[in-house]
Write an enzyme that holds these catalytic residues in place. Sequence first.
Site, short mmCIF file in Angstrom:
data_model
loop_
_atom_site.label_atom_id
_atom_site.label_comp_id
_atom_site.label_asym_id
_atom_site.label_seq_id
_atom_site.Cartn_x
_atom_site.Cartn_y
_atom_site.Cartn_z
N SER A 265 1.08 36.78 78.88
CA SER A 265 1.21 35.32 78.94
C SER A 265 2.64 34.93 78.62
O SER A 265 3.35 35.67 77.94
CB SER A 265 0.29 34.68 77.90
OG SER A 265 0.79 34.90 76.60
N ASP A 266 3.04 33.75 79.08
CA ASP A 266 4.25 33.18 78.49
C ASP A 266 3.88 32.77 77.06
O ASP A 266 2.70 32.63 76.73
CB ASP A 266 4.79 32.01 79.30
CG ASP A 266 6.28 31.78 79.00
OD1 ASP A 266 6.75 32.24 77.94
OD2 ASP A 266 6.98 31.13 79.81
N TRP A 267 4.91 32.60 76.24
CA TRP A 267 4.68 32.40 74.80
C TRP A 267 4.01 31.05 74.54
O TRP A 267 4.61 30.00 74.78
CB TRP A 267 6.00 32.53 74.05
CG TRP A 267 6.31 33.93 73.58
CD1 TRP A 267 6.64 34.28 72.30
CD2 TRP A 267 6.31 35.16 74.31
NE1 TRP A 267 6.82 35.65 72.20
CE2 TRP A 267 6.62 36.21 73.41
CE3 TRP A 267 6.02 35.50 75.64
CZ2 TRP A 267 6.68 37.56 73.81
CZ3 TRP A 267 6.08 36.83 76.03
CH2 TRP A 267 6.41 37.83 75.12
N GLY A 269 1.25 30.18 76.20
CA GLY A 269 0.80 29.70 77.51
C GLY A 269 -0.69 29.91 77.75
O GLY A 269 -1.17 29.71 78.87
#
Length: 708
Positions: A265-267, A269
């Site tokens: 995941s993006d941080w 997200g």
Amino acid sequence: MNTILAVLTGFLTLGLVMTATAADSPLFLDASQPREARVEDLLGRLTLEEKVALLHADSKFSASAVPRLGIPRRWMSDGPHGVREEIGPDDWKPAGRTDDFSTCMPCGIALGATWDPDLARKEGEAIGQEARARGKHIMLGPGLNLQRTPLCGRNFEYMGEDPFLTSRMAVGYIVGEQSQGVASCAKHFAVNNQETERTSVSVELDERALRELYLPAFQAAVKDAGVLAVMGAYNRLRGQYCCENDYLLNRILKGEWGFQGLVVSDWNGVHHTAEAALNGLDLEMGTDQPYHGFYLADAYLEGLRDGTYPMAGLDDKVRRNLRVMFATHMFDPGPKGSLNTPEHQATARHVAEEAMVLLKNDNNLLPLDESTLKSVAVIGANATELQAYGGNSSGIKALYEITPLQGILNRVGGKVTVTYAKGYGGINALALAGQAVQAARQAEVVIFVAGLGHAKGQDTEDSDRKDLKLPDGQDELIARVSEANPKMVVVMVSGSPVEMPWLSKAPAVLQAWYSGTEGGNALAGILFGDVNPSGKLPCTFPKRLEDTPVAVLGEYPGKGGVVHYTEGLMVGYRYYDTKKVEPLFPFGHGLSYTHFTYSNFHVAEGAPATVQFDLSNRGSRAGAEVAQVYIHQVQPSLPRPLQELKGFRKISLAPGATQTVSIPLEIGAFSYYDPAKGGWLAEKGQFEIRVGSSSRDIRWSGKFTLEH
Ligand code: BGC
């Protein structure tokens, strides 16, 4: 306890144990075994709790270890331009260490401007080596989002507006980085094309735009480069968060493209356990602490225990994580890597040299001749500004960074009188400007180092620009300085296009981007003629914001949390060329100190076509040209852009030399995405193959009939 000790000792002294007690050693430790066999062996040894622990963070940039089996922590780091400084472990504060200085490569768009996939591979290798030396397993880059609007704050991290160029550069970078035993992570998947409302906005777009523009670079990363990790974007696609998006992750990435690596995941997200569990996410990072409260932690574990989520789904996620662990040598010593070496610094310089784009050079004002030049006034805050650390996640704590002024002094200091005036960017704007004008008057030549920076609202994460204007009254000052001294070179330090209302008054303009550790030296090399510029624009520079396709046909930044990409395929030069809108500088543009001619064109059979021509350097300096091949379909069944880049080659030639160049065009070069068929279609019939020095400087165009 004895078993734990035996396994742990095995990791520490692997070589010895393997020879001494091969029979007792677990199969997953045997590097001679096929990777999938090792994955299955290790998977079979993990408990349910240990499996879940592998799927989420245990600090800002690491994922949990499993000490019982000797699985160490996995370390990640940003990002595309080098290895980021250490923070945390549980917050974003710099750790204040002295061993985390690294080489800062030129920014992503600069790499795109080299049009040189081999150089991208070299950059990837260098970053990979630095990552190994810093103990990183997964590097969070390259950034592969397309430049939909020049306003996007992260354009500087990405490689421009064309899917084919971005794909080829991405493949080079990833192959290079992964060759060092580090996993690359292609990000941000997908349609993360604005920073405004980036964590929530839902992108609505038609399938052709998605497939033809926004996905190809990711597809190439997976299929051509074998990228080991892909990062989900913050935004939503058609209502569903990209990190939990069934269509993007399960159907396209893992289904159609057969991706075997992990989706991270993006941080921060991730938003739901069920969607993350079922829709293709494999590793959750950056959610608000505590770590056991992550969506793929306790809540997922509970759901697995009570049968809400299938065990097969869990095993699939774990397998993907384990594959990346084996590929990054987490169970054997692997390459040691190296940090801040002269070779890495040379690569950074080489990329910077190849990236700078000579936009304009009336009367050959450049290169400057140090043997006759007596004095030069360097003007502009960007001549002394450090850029490497800025921009947020892609910022680098560079061991050193040569600024433009320092580079100029390194090159001609002591031989040419160099005066410096900041000119803008302070509280005493009037005084500063006056000093600059005076310095300009007194010098033979002015080098005005203008541009943007990484402040909020400029080239940075988490905000977009409001317009394409230079800040701090630079436009007015450039105009004033040119009146004081018309022999003015404007050096533009920025990661995205700006308007240039003073262009007619500036005989020479050089786009220098954010050029990393060695940027100032590279710049001086170009200004004083040691290096012949060979960069080409990877994005159109529009005359005005009002001319941009998103402003005319599209929607930005959207309404009510939704942005419709109503411009469809009309992005970048696809728009300007099809709709006949004159840009400031076109896609693919870039001048040289020498002059290239093209001749003897023909299209040969093969793959299904290969375009061939002779390229000659007619000037007196060595130089490199990027020959570009665009395809135009004469009568497509569905509307297509006027022309699309489908091939290019960068060729270095000695003065007077000629080389025959062949650029193969595979079937994909003729295809478009047919939504009715749900696939790519190459229609029989007539095409025009155009060869040029830029998208608007086509030197030849030949007919080609595609017969199946
Ligand atoms: C960025 C990512 C980055 C991550 C970790 C996010 O805010 O969007 O590109 O890799 O932070 O720093």
